[in-house]
Design a protein around this motif. Structure first.
Motif, PDB file in Angstrom:
ATOM      1  N   VAL A 352      10.277  16.326   1.516  1.00 36.57           N
ATOM      2  CA  VAL A 352       9.899  16.923   2.751  1.00 36.57           C
ATOM      3  C   VAL A 352       9.494  15.979   3.628  1.00 36.57           C
ATOM      4  N   ILE A 353       9.217  14.673   3.256  1.00 37.10           N
ATOM      5  CA  ILE A 353       9.112  13.521   4.194  1.00 37.10           C
ATOM      6  C   ILE A 353       9.846  12.429   3.758  1.00 37.10           C
ATOM      7  N   ARG A 354      10.613  11.660   4.843  1.00 39.63           N
ATOM      8  CA  ARG A 354      11.410  10.850   4.416  1.00 39.63           C
ATOM      9  C   ARG A 354      11.185   9.247   5.111  1.00 39.63           C
ATOM     10  N   ASP A 355      10.996   8.361   4.442  1.00 38.90           N
ATOM     11  CA  ASP A 355      11.019   7.037   4.840  1.00 38.90           C
ATOM     12  C   ASP A 355       9.808   6.841   6.272  1.00 38.90           C
ATOM     13  N   LEU A 356       8.685   7.393   5.970  1.00 42.67           N
ATOM     14  CA  LEU A 356       7.959   7.457   6.988  1.00 42.67           C
ATOM     15  C   LEU A 356       6.853   6.292   6.986  1.00 42.67           C
ATOM     16  N   SER A 357       6.784   5.651   8.332  1.00 41.37           N
ATOM     17  CA  SER A 357       5.922   4.377   8.506  1.00 41.37           C
ATOM     18  C   SER A 357       4.898   4.756   9.741  1.00 41.37           C
ATOM     19  N   PHE A 358       3.777   4.609   9.692  1.00 41.99           N
ATOM     20  CA  PHE A 358       2.760   4.230  10.626  1.00 41.99           C
ATOM     21  C   PHE A 358       1.625   3.743  10.562  1.00 41.99           C
ATOM     22  N   ASP A 359       0.719   3.334  11.362  1.00 41.82           N
ATOM     23  CA  ASP A 359      -0.601   2.642  11.125  1.00 41.82           C
ATOM     24  C   ASP A 359      -1.543   3.292  12.081  1.00 41.82           C
ATOM     25  N   VAL A 360      -2.796   3.400  11.756  1.00 39.54           N
ATOM     26  CA  VAL A 360      -3.672   3.775  12.549  1.00 39.54           C
ATOM     27  C   VAL A 360      -4.872   2.727  12.671  1.00 39.54           C
ATOM     28  N   THR A 361      -5.165   2.378  13.888  1.00 38.57           N
ATOM     29  CA  THR A 361      -5.911   0.919  13.931  1.00 38.57           C
ATOM     30  C   THR A 361      -6.973   1.381  14.819  1.00 38.57           C
ATOM     31  N   GLY A 362      -8.453   0.878  14.456  1.00 40.24           N
ATOM     32  CA  GLY A 362      -9.572   1.028  15.189  1.00 40.24           C
ATOM     33  C   GLY A 362      -9.793   2.602  15.508  1.00 40.24           C
ATOM     34  N   PRO A 363     -10.409   2.878  16.484  1.00 41.38           N
ATOM     35  CA  PRO A 363     -10.860   4.416  16.964  1.00 41.38           C
ATOM     36  C   PRO A 363      -9.813   4.988  17.423  1.00 41.38           C
ATOM     37  N   GLU A 364      -8.515   5.277  17.167  1.00 37.24           N
ATOM     38  CA  GLU A 364      -7.461   5.760  17.848  1.00 37.24           C
ATOM     39  C   GLU A 364      -7.738   7.287  17.494  1.00 37.24           C
ATOM     40  N   ALA A 491     -18.357  23.337  21.897  1.00 35.70           N
ATOM     41  CA  ALA A 491     -19.355  22.364  21.288  1.00 35.70           C
ATOM     42  C   ALA A 491     -18.762  21.104  20.670  1.00 35.70           C
ATOM     43  N   VAL A 492     -17.751  21.745  19.534  1.00 36.68           N
ATOM     44  CA  VAL A 492     -17.177  20.717  18.620  1.00 36.68           C
ATOM     45  C   VAL A 492     -16.228  19.653  19.551  1.00 36.68           C
ATOM     46  N   GLU A 493     -15.708  20.374  20.775  1.00 37.78           N
ATOM     47  CA  GLU A 493     -14.868  19.304  21.621  1.00 37.78           C
ATOM     48  C   GLU A 493     -15.687  18.250  22.247  1.00 37.78           C
ATOM     49  N   GLU A 494     -16.962  18.835  22.488  1.00 37.63           N
ATOM     50  CA  GLU A 494     -18.012  17.799  23.090  1.00 37.63           C
ATOM     51  C   GLU A 494     -18.409  16.802  22.211  1.00 37.63           C
ATOM     52  N   GLY A 495     -18.639  17.271  20.969  1.00 39.49           N
ATOM     53  CA  GLY A 495     -19.018  16.293  19.838  1.00 39.49           C
ATOM     54  C   GLY A 495     -18.089  15.212  19.552  1.00 39.49           C
ATOM     55  N   LEU A 496     -16.675  15.880  19.177  1.00 41.36           N
ATOM     56  CA  LEU A 496     -15.593  14.834  19.017  1.00 41.36           C
ATOM     57  C   LEU A 496     -15.342  13.768  20.106  1.00 41.36           C
ATOM     58  N   SER A 497     -15.488  14.401  21.463  1.00 41.51           N
ATOM     59  CA  SER A 497     -15.252  13.254  22.445  1.00 41.51           C
ATOM     60  C   SER A 497     -16.225  12.294  22.404  1.00 41.51           C
ATOM     61  N   ALA A 498     -17.481  12.335  21.718  1.00 43.55           N
ATOM     62  CA  ALA A 498     -18.320  11.199  21.849  1.00 43.55           C
ATOM     63  C   ALA A 498     -18.108  10.280  20.569  1.00 43.55           C
ATOM     64  N   TYR A 499     -17.117  10.955  19.513  1.00 44.29           N
ATOM     65  CA  TYR A 499     -17.200  10.194  18.091  1.00 44.29           C
ATOM     66  C   TYR A 499     -16.522   9.058  18.409  1.00 44.29           C
ATOM     67  N   ASP A 500     -17.047   7.718  18.048  1.00 43.75           N
ATOM     68  CA  ASP A 500     -16.308   6.678  17.996  1.00 43.75           C
ATOM     69  C   ASP A 500     -15.809   6.065  16.757  1.00 43.75           C
ATOM     70  N   GLY A 501     -15.255   7.062  15.816  1.00 46.97           N
ATOM     71  CA  GLY A 501     -14.542   6.780  14.809  1.00 46.97           C
ATOM     72  C   GLY A 501     -13.090   7.202  15.176  1.00 46.97           C
ATOM     73  N   ALA A 502     -12.081   7.059  14.162  1.00 52.92           N
ATOM     74  CA  ALA A 502     -10.733   7.282  14.209  1.00 52.92           C
ATOM     75  C   ALA A 502     -10.313   8.868  14.165  1.00 52.92           C
ATOM     76  N   LEU A 503      -9.785   9.559  14.692  1.00 52.89           N
ATOM     77  CA  LEU A 503      -9.283  10.733  14.499  1.00 52.89           C
ATOM     78  C   LEU A 503      -7.963  11.100  14.126  1.00 52.89           C
ATOM     79  N   LEU A 504      -7.619  11.958  13.322  1.00 53.35           N
ATOM     80  CA  LEU A 504      -6.405  12.511  13.026  1.00 53.35           C
ATOM     81  C   LEU A 504      -6.323  13.842  12.759  1.00 53.35           C
ATOM     82  N   VAL A 505      -5.697  14.532  13.755  1.00 55.22           N
ATOM     83  CA  VAL A 505      -6.037  15.986  14.102  1.00 55.22           C
ATOM     84  C   VAL A 505      -4.673  16.736  14.087  1.00 55.22           C
ATOM     85  N   VAL A 506      -4.466  17.719  13.150  1.00 52.84           N
ATOM     86  CA  VAL A 506      -3.405  18.852  13.259  1.00 52.84           C
ATOM     87  C   VAL A 506      -4.001  20.078  14.047  1.00 52.84           C
TER      88      VAL A 506
END
Length: 531
Positions: A352-364, A491-506
């Motif tokens: 389903v996934i082939r030779d996939l590479s990527f990093d997440v660094t800091g609060p991306e 409300a969730v948009e407002e909260g996540l906008s202030a979140y200082d961690g990393a977000l990975l969102v589908v």
């Protein structure tokens, strides 16, 4: 006789005894109705009542015409195909036998040679490119939704009952469904928070704790009318409360004037010179006047209170959802997630996934996008460790939490409160209750069993348990807006906008992605990363 649905004096309560509907009156004809309201107010329950999945405790429900029902998720067995969903498996088998010269005379007489074209047309109206023999289990959640909707269109019911039909759909699928509904000329009752879809409605029916209210026109017209009605009700309430204060002020002034007259009379009596019979009359008149004044004041106060209560009944008292996240302290240079040369699938030789590479660094803030079936859910399963890569490495290098579409981190047999304490073992009871209250689970609401929650309540409970205490440095969200009402999404948009961690969102909700400040997009196509 024209197709119609009529609910008269319908009452229904949840299994734990909470009244949901009381003397509800509604009627529907050949029109497209958007059914809106806050999570847990009873939108899905209303569809279940109409479809006879559940019975009202009192009142009558009349349905004239056929119903086509699309629930929030299309449940499938391993051997069920699109043809089975359409109910045409046997009819297609007859056509195959006829083409092979193996059909009986009776089968040839009953063969429907228009069937393949009609199936293809129905699938095309929902934007699904698939063959009738395709197993539903091979489709993504969004593709199954489209297949289910295509089966309803194929059956041509008098009414469509659709529960969040654009959930889980990619941009192409959403556009196809919105186009289909735009051209639908029979009846439709659609539960949705999709503002683009709701713009195509003939009317909006809003469910609140006060009952149901119909607004003619689309979503924009409903919002305008709602704003005007709320402003008028708030004005009426302010006027009534002002009158209550004025009545109280005047009543107090009257009491004080009467007291002054009584004191004057007593002083004159003490000096003598007033016959005793006259003193008795003065006392009686004073008491009568005082009683009359008190009764008049009470009548005026009661009338003003009635006006105030009538105004309050037009205003649903809503406690807003609040999402405030403590800091995670994630540093900008820390690697959070690393994928190197990953290949994975479910069947040998068919990745389903082939030779996939990527990093997440800091609060991306990263959006994982792609068409339904492109591998997004598979990638999330890799990240969380549910799937092991065939080749390459997948590593999460910090603490994380994931909310999938089923909110499977919650134990459905336990209460929201008990789930919170399990997921946050270092939180005390006060911290638990305060965190749940911010997500609108106050007092006994926190003791609800998870299995009894609506889709929106379930997601709020998951958010509360993950974000309510100490959010992790990496937060993974799979279609987080699917079941939330529009106010909760904000409300969730407002909260996540202030979140200082990393977000990975589908998510396929572009407004949501823009609101939470997505910085990078990873687009999957055919198992490869293209963005």
């Amino acid at each position: 006789m024209p197709a119609s649905i009529t609910l008269s004096q319908i009452s229904w309560a949840t299994p734990d005894g909470r009244p949901l509907f009381s003397n509800l009156d509604l009627s529907f004809g050949a029109e497209r109705i958007g059914l809106v309201g806050r999570n847990g107010v009873g939108k899905t329950t209303l569809l279940k009542l109409v479809s006879s999945d559940i019975r009202p405790e009192s009142g009558t429900l009349s349905v004239s015409g056929s119903l086509g029902i699309l629930r929030q998720s299309v449940q499938v067995a391993a051997d069920v195909s699109i043809a089975d969903l359409f109910g045409v498996t046997d009819a297609l088998a007859v056509l195959r036998r006829a083409e092979a010269g193996e059909a009986t005379a009776d089968e040839l007489a009953s063969a429907d040679w228009t069937l393949p074209a009609r199936i293809a047309a129905a699938l095309g109206r929902t934007g699904l490119d698939a063959e009738p023999q395709t197993p539903l289990a091979a489709l993504s959640g969004g593709q199954r939704t489209r297949a289910g909707l295509a089966a309803l269109v194929f059956a041509e019911p008098d009414f469509l009952l659709l529960d969040e039909p654009t959930n889980n759909l990619d941009r192409e699928g959403r556009a196809a469904v919105i186009a289909l509904i735009s051209g639908w000329r029979a009846g439709a009752i659609i539960v949705s928070h999709d503002r683009e879809l709701l713009e195509n409605m003939d009317a909006i029916v809003e469910l609140t704790s006060l009952g149901a209210t119909r607004y003619g026109g689309s979503w924009s017209h409903y919002r305008e009318r709602k704003a005007l009605e709320l402003a008028a009700a708030q004005h009426d309430l302010a006027d009534a409360e002002k009158r209550i204060s004025e009545v109280a002020r005047k009543a107090q002034a009257t009491v004080e004037r009467q007291a002054h007259r009584d004191r004057t009379g007593r002083k004159m009596a003490a000096k003598g010179g007033i016959p005793r019979i006259m003193l008795g009359g003065m006392k009686e008149r004073s008491e009568t006047t005082g009683g009359d004044n008190a009764r008049l004041a009470e009548r005026l106060r009661a009338a003003a209170l009635d006006e105030a209560n009538a105004a309050r009944e037009k205003i649903e008292v809503l406690q807003p959802l609040s999402v405030r996240l403590p800091p995670t302290g994630l540093s900008a240079g820390k690697t959070v997630l690393r994928m190197e040369g990953v290949t994975v699938g479910y069947r040998p030789g068919d990745p389903v996934i082939r030779d996939l590479s990527f990093d997440v660094t800091g609060p991306e803030r990263i959006a994982l996008t792609g068409r339904n079936g492109s591998g997004k859910t598979t990638l999330l399963s890799l990240i969380t460790g549910e799937l092991k890569p065939w080749a390459g490495t997948a590593a999460v290098i910090t603490g994380f939490a994931m909310l999938d579409q089923k909110v499977s981190l919650l134990d459905p047999s336990a209460s929201i409160r008990d789930n919170f304490r399990r997921i946050n073992p270092h939180s005390d009871e006060n911290t638990c209750r305060a965190a749940l209250a911010r997500f609108m689970f106050r007092a006994d609401a926190a003791l609800q069993t998870v299995s009894t929650l609506s889709g929106g309540q379930l997601l709020r409970a998951g958010l509360a348990c993950v974000l309510g205490s100490a959010p992790p440095p990496l937060l993974i969200l799979d279609e987080p807006t699917n079941h939330l009402d529009i106010d909760s999404i904000s409300a969730v948009e407002e909260g996540l906008s202030a979140y200082d961690g990393a977000l990975l969102v589908v998510s396929h909700d572009e407004t949501f992605l823009e609101s939470i400040g997505i910085e990078r997009r990873l687009e999957l196509a055919g198992g490869d990363l293209v963005g």
